[in-house]
Enzyme design. Structure first.
Site, PDB file in Angstrom:
ATOM      1  N   HIS A 223      22.455  12.968  10.453  1.00 60.21           N
ATOM      2  CA  HIS A 223      21.336  12.137  10.868  1.00 60.21           C
ATOM      3  C   HIS A 223      21.374  10.751  10.223  1.00 60.21           C
ATOM      4  O   HIS A 223      20.786   9.815  10.753  1.00 60.21           O
ATOM      5  CB  HIS A 223      20.022  12.846  10.547  1.00 60.21           C
ATOM      6  N   SER A 227      25.932  10.868  15.077  1.00 56.46           N
ATOM      7  CA  SER A 227      26.988  11.733  15.584  1.00 56.46           C
ATOM      8  C   SER A 227      28.126  10.909  16.176  1.00 56.46           C
ATOM      9  O   SER A 227      27.902   9.869  16.792  1.00 56.46           O
ATOM     10  CB  SER A 227      26.413  12.667  16.656  1.00 56.46           C
ATOM     11  N   LYS A 251      21.180  21.540  26.607  1.00 60.72           N
ATOM     12  CA  LYS A 251      22.639  21.725  26.590  1.00 60.72           C
ATOM     13  C   LYS A 251      23.040  22.761  25.538  1.00 60.72           C
ATOM     14  O   LYS A 251      23.887  23.633  25.797  1.00 60.72           O
ATOM     15  CB  LYS A 251      23.308  20.386  26.304  1.00 60.72           C
ATOM     16  N   ASP A 252      22.443  22.684  24.344  1.00 62.28           N
ATOM     17  CA  ASP A 252      22.740  23.656  23.301  1.00 62.28           C
ATOM     18  C   ASP A 252      22.298  25.059  23.705  1.00 62.28           C
ATOM     19  O   ASP A 252      22.961  26.047  23.374  1.00 62.28           O
ATOM     20  CB  ASP A 252      22.064  23.256  21.987  1.00 62.28           C
ATOM     21  N   GLU A 295      42.139  39.811   7.442  1.00 65.07           N
ATOM     22  CA  GLU A 295      41.525  39.568   8.737  1.00 65.07           C
ATOM     23  C   GLU A 295      42.228  38.409   9.439  1.00 65.07           C
ATOM     24  O   GLU A 295      42.872  37.573   8.804  1.00 65.07           O
ATOM     25  CB  GLU A 295      40.039  39.233   8.561  1.00 65.07           C
TER      26      GLU A 295
END
Length: 413
Positions: A223, A227, A251-252, A295
């Site tokens: 922030h 971005s 969108k998210d 893993e």
């Protein structure tokens, strides 16, 4: 009007709140702050699906914390009780099988989303100024998540948990000088048992909550610096940005729904894809499994570890593959951020992805025979890209012309 001015105007023009919300906000302005940072916050208009992974990681982190707390209430961190307590959670605790399935699936998909999030940063140059601190906090988060995942993998105390711990502690013990001391700090005694399990249980639990704090710093850095976007061009006019709500909230949500479908499919239909069968057997120090492997998300580093003749050298190579990323903002001096406009670097980065996959395959095949040669070549390419190729090509690469603005890149000049 500049973008910061626009943000300030938007925040100052927030309508006053009445009732209880107004009373709280006048004394502690959390409501207006939330509106300024998550409703009116201006975001580049051209963010694509790669920017969904931040929201996905946040959601999975919350799910992991919630399920982990309930699992911890029923777990016994002792050599004799760990495996039995996990079995009791799955077979006797009401809904315990679902909690553990959520936690295991979440761990695997969290690492998968994290690697994709990292690749997006590499591809679009999100490590470049003014976002160096954003990049560095993200890497710190990745190291913390990997340490937490490793500790969590040990807790069921199955065969693979035990022998994975044995491999790592012996690799740490191979560090010249301080290695034996570090190994003793990890194990707490001369063998892997109660003290070791208890320490890693505490480490797993504490790190999970520390991650939440670093996530807060990481989000704050987003922030402050703003971005990045696929073009790598900073917003210049209000036309280059849109408010976070409703555009990127919706969108998210779409991305989260798609992710939830994958999550549910793996959890309910293919759960055995996410765990080694040998880990359903209690730890037995007297019986070494035929194939000891970590893993899938640790396999590339395991491949590096095995590709170097000495244990210490392999540990340095595995650790160096992560540490080199911290220097990336200063290794890559090109003024162009996005690989969309850097043809040579785009090809080079795709080669890094291939090298990462080859190292994972080599780790799965224990870097023997042809896999040993492949792992060494992949490791050389990986380090060569970051330490040699990027610094040199930054000065000589002929880049494609950048758009004049984000709006212009979408035909809305």
């Amino acid at each position: 009007m500049s973008i910061p001015d626009q943000k300030q105007t938007s925040a100052s023009s927030t309508p006053p709140y009445s009732g209880l919300a107004g009373w709280i906000n006048r004394r502690l302005p959390v409501i207006s702050a939330f509106r300024a940072e998550y409703v009116d916050f201006r975001v580049p208009r051209n963010l694509n699906g790669w920017w969904n992974f931040g929201a996905i990681l946040t959601l999975v982190l919350g799910l992991m914390l919630a399920s982990g707390i309930f699992l911890a209430m029923n777990y016994t961190p002792t050599d004799a009780g760990a495996f039995l307590s996990v079995e009791a959670i799955e077979r006797q605790l009401s809904g315990g099988w679902l909690l553990r399935a959520m936690h295991m699936t979440g761990a695997n998909l969290f690492l998968a989303a994290l690697y994709l999030h990292l690749f997006r940063g590499l591809y679009y140059g999100s490590y470049k100024a003014p976002r160096e601190l954003l990049w560095l906090t993200g890497l710190v988060l990745m190291l913390m998540v990997m340490a937490t995942a490793f500790a969590g993998y040990l807790l069921p105390w199955g065969q693979m948990s035990y022998w994975g711990a044995d491999v790592i502690t012996k690799a740490v013990g191979a560090i010249p000088g301080i290695g034996p001391t570090l190994e003793h700090i990890m194990t707490g005694s001369d063998h892997l048992g109660d003290i070791f399990l208890h320490r890693f249980f505490v480490l797993h639990f504490v790190l999970a909550f520390l991650i939440v704090g670093v996530v807060g710093i990481h989000v704050a850095a987003v922030h402050v610096s703003g971005s990045n976007n696929p073009t790598g061009v900073e917003p210049r006019t209000p036309k280059d940005t849109v408010p976070f709500y409703p555009y990127y909230i919706s969108k998210d949500l779409v991305g989260l729904i798609l992710f939830a479908m994958v999550f549910a499919a793996l959890m309910f239909f293919w759960p055995n894809m996410l765990i080694e069968p040998d880990n359903y057997t209690p730890a037995d120090p007297m019986h070494t499994p035929a194939d000891i492997e970590p893993e899938w998300y640790f396999l590339p580093f395991y491949g590096l570890l095995q590709s170097v003749p000495s244990k210490f050298g392999g540990l340095v190579a595995a650790a160096g593959s992560l540490l080199v990323l911290f220097a990336l903002p200063w290794l890559d001096r090109s003024p162009v951020r996005s690989m969309r406009f850097r043809p040579l670097c785009r090809i080079g980065l795709l080669g890094v992805v291939c090298a990462f996959i080859v190292l994972a395959d080599a780790g799965k095949h224990h870097a023997q025979g042809g896999w040993l040669i492949a792992a060494r070549l992949a490791g050389l390419y990986y380090f060569g890209y970051f330490l040699v190729f990027l610094p040199l090509v930054s000065r000589t690469e002929k880049t494609r012309p950048l758009p004049s603005s984000i709006a212009a890149s979408q035909g809305d000049a």
